[in-house]
Design a protein around this motif. Structure first.
Motif, mmCIF file in Angstrom:
data_model
loop_
_atom_site.group_PDB
_atom_site.id
_atom_site.type_symbol
_atom_site.label_atom_id
_atom_site.label_comp_id
_atom_site.label_asym_id
_atom_site.label_seq_id
_atom_site.Cartn_x
_atom_site.Cartn_y
_atom_site.Cartn_z
ATOM 1 N N THR A 1 31.150 -34.737 39.467
ATOM 2 C CA THR A 1 30.012 -34.714 38.552
ATOM 3 C C THR A 1 28.742 -35.223 39.231
ATOM 4 N N GLY A 2 28.877 -35.776 40.441
ATOM 5 C CA GLY A 2 27.698 -36.240 41.160
ATOM 6 C C GLY A 2 27.888 -37.542 41.900
ATOM 7 N N GLU A 3 29.128 -37.987 42.066
ATOM 8 C CA GLU A 3 29.402 -39.266 42.728
ATOM 9 C C GLU A 3 29.534 -39.055 44.240
ATOM 10 N N ARG A 4 28.449 -38.608 44.865
ATOM 11 C CA ARG A 4 28.489 -38.239 46.280
ATOM 12 C C ARG A 4 28.898 -39.406 47.175
ATOM 13 N N HIS A 5 28.462 -40.615 46.840
ATOM 14 C CA HIS A 5 28.778 -41.770 47.675
ATOM 15 C C HIS A 5 30.277 -42.074 47.676
ATOM 16 N N PHE A 6 30.999 -41.587 46.652
ATOM 17 C CA PHE A 6 32.453 -41.717 46.623
ATOM 18 C C PHE A 6 33.130 -40.472 47.203
ATOM 19 N N MET A 7 32.599 -39.321 46.879
ATOM 20 C CA MET A 7 33.254 -38.059 47.217
ATOM 21 C C MET A 7 33.366 -37.853 48.735
ATOM 22 N N THR A 8 32.308 -38.151 49.466
ATOM 23 C CA THR A 8 32.314 -37.909 50.908
ATOM 24 C C THR A 8 33.406 -38.694 51.626
ATOM 25 N N PRO A 9 33.526 -40.011 51.418
ATOM 26 C CA PRO A 9 34.633 -40.723 52.081
ATOM 27 C C PRO A 9 36.014 -40.315 51.575
ATOM 28 N N LEU A 10 36.119 -39.910 50.312
ATOM 29 C CA LEU A 10 37.412 -39.461 49.806
ATOM 30 C C LEU A 10 37.881 -38.221 50.551
ATOM 31 N N ILE A 11 37.038 -37.205 50.629
ATOM 32 C CA ILE A 11 37.433 -35.955 51.293
ATOM 33 C C ILE A 11 37.700 -36.191 52.778
ATOM 34 N N ALA A 12 36.842 -36.979 53.429
ATOM 35 C CA ALA A 12 37.008 -37.239 54.863
ATOM 36 C C ALA A 12 38.308 -37.998 55.141
ATOM 37 N N SER B 1 27.435 -30.514 38.259
ATOM 38 C CA SER B 1 26.733 -31.504 39.070
ATOM 39 C C SER B 1 25.368 -30.954 39.473
ATOM 40 N N ALA B 2 24.486 -31.847 39.879
ATOM 41 C CA ALA B 2 23.137 -31.437 40.280
ATOM 42 C C ALA B 2 23.097 -30.909 41.703
ATOM 43 N N ASP B 3 24.055 -31.351 42.554
ATOM 44 C CA ASP B 3 23.996 -31.010 43.977
ATOM 45 C C ASP B 3 25.133 -30.116 44.458
ATOM 46 N N GLY B 4 26.145 -29.863 43.647
ATOM 47 C CA GLY B 4 27.212 -28.951 44.020
ATOM 48 C C GLY B 4 28.213 -29.522 44.996
ATOM 49 N N THR B 5 29.261 -28.753 45.262
ATOM 50 C CA THR B 5 30.376 -29.198 46.108
ATOM 51 C C THR B 5 30.370 -28.545 47.487
ATOM 52 N N GLY B 6 29.280 -27.910 47.864
ATOM 53 C CA GLY B 6 29.221 -27.144 49.108
ATOM 54 C C GLY B 6 29.576 -27.925 50.352
ATOM 55 N N ASP B 7 29.240 -29.201 50.395
ATOM 56 C CA ASP B 7 29.498 -30.009 51.590
ATOM 57 C C ASP B 7 30.975 -30.162 51.901
ATOM 58 N N TRP B 8 31.848 -29.931 50.928
ATOM 59 C CA TRP B 8 33.278 -30.196 51.130
ATOM 60 C C TRP B 8 34.137 -28.936 51.018
ATOM 61 N N GLU B 9 33.531 -27.807 50.749
ATOM 62 C CA GLU B 9 34.306 -26.601 50.476
ATOM 63 C C GLU B 9 34.963 -26.004 51.712
ATOM 64 N N GLN B 10 34.505 -26.391 52.905
ATOM 65 C CA GLN B 10 35.071 -25.844 54.141
ATOM 66 C C GLN B 10 36.016 -26.822 54.829
ATOM 67 N N THR B 11 36.226 -27.989 54.244
ATOM 68 C CA THR B 11 37.063 -28.997 54.907
ATOM 69 C C THR B 11 38.515 -28.573 54.961
ATOM 70 N N PHE B 12 39.024 -28.018 53.865
ATOM 71 C CA PHE B 12 40.414 -27.573 53.785
ATOM 72 C C PHE B 12 40.430 -26.046 53.699
ATOM 73 N N PRO B 13 41.228 -25.381 54.555
ATOM 74 C CA PRO B 13 41.285 -23.918 54.503
ATOM 75 C C PRO B 13 41.674 -23.383 53.129
#
Length: 269
Positions: A15-26, A46-58
């Motif tokens: 929903t927009g918790e980028r500061h949590f989402m980035t370390p979780l996915i990594a 969300s306001a910024d979308g999930t694009g930053d993490w969509e390529q992490t897992f095939p």
């Protein structure tokens, strides 16, 4: 990974918790790799979308909500989209140790306990303190102790509620597990059905665990696997909106199950 896709898919609502989402996915990618785990992302308007993490897992699916949905509704969108044998439902405010292999160990655990329908791992706060993911159903004394500041009057109620007598690193049965990390067996989901959307927030996890137990499956903790939870506890303040939602959900729980919820999961593994 089998020829038909990963055995486990991790579902996360953003929903927009980028500061949590980035370390979780990594940390998920670092601890369990990206070939044996699938990812289902729900973009909850969300306001910024999930694009930053969509390529992490095939193996990644992205679900875009046309309007913002409640927690149980979003969990059900993940369950509907998943095709894996196991579905891991997680909060965004989580992370893993790099060498933990938490998700893989949970799959191994579910394979070893075929009568386990829903499980969680050992959950810790970032400072290393145990978060007590195994719970027993609440009683009036539990509510008084946790919500009305009566911990000193009813200390045993809190200890019983949090299963404090259990070995943190062991394998135990419990009444319910914290909704921040729930691995659900596909056969169990197909038998008991989706989350109850009438629980707008809170108790949707308690209700699901109750139904899983009622259907004859075990609800368990695998203490050999671990992850970390930056627990928010928005309902801690009795004057907050979350506290009101918690109360409303508890009243709905009572209307559905009664005061005697049936603490059915006391046996040792």
């Amino acid at each position: 990974m089998s020829g038909q896709g990963p055995e486990v898919e991790v579902g996360i609502i953003y929903t927009g918790e980028r500061h949590f989402m980035t370390p979780l996915i990594a940390s998920l990618a670092a601890s369990d790799g990206t070939d044996n785990v699938g990812l289902i992302l729900v973009d909850n308007r969300s306001a910024d979308g999930t694009g930053d993490w969509e390529q992490t897992f095939p193996a990644t699916q992205v679900i875009h909500n046309e309007q913002r949905l409640g927690y149980a509704e979003n969990l059900n969108r993940i369950l509907e989209a998943s095709t894996a044998r196991y579905i891991l439902l997680m909060n965004t405010d989580m992370h893993f140790d790099v060498d933990s292999r938490c998700v893989s160990r949970m799959v191994e655990f579910m394979d070893a306990y075929p009568d386990c329908g829903l499980a969680s791992c050992g959950i810790y706060h970032p400072d290393g303190n145990y978060a007590h993911p195994a719970r027993r159903f609440q009683t009036i004394k539990t509510i008084a102790a946790r919500r009305l500041g009566m911990e000193m009057i009813f200390p045993k109620a809190i200890a019983d509620y949090l299963c404090m007598e259990q070995d943190h690193s062991g394998t135990v049965d419990c009444d319910w597990v914290s909704g921040c990390f729930m691995m659900l067996r596909r056969e169990t989901y197909e038998q008991v059905g989706a989350f109850d959307n009438r629980f707008a927030k809170y108790f949707e996890d308690v209700d699901m665990c109750r139904r899983v137990s009622q259907a004859g499956w075990r609800v368990m903790i695998n203490g050999a696997a671990r992850c970390y939870h930056h627990e928010q506890r928005g309902s801690k303040s009795v004057l907050s909106r979350d506290a009101l939602l918690h109360l409303q959900s508890y009243l709905r729980w009572i209307s559905k199950w009664g005061f005697d919820s049936g603490q059915s999961s006391r046996r040792a593994a």
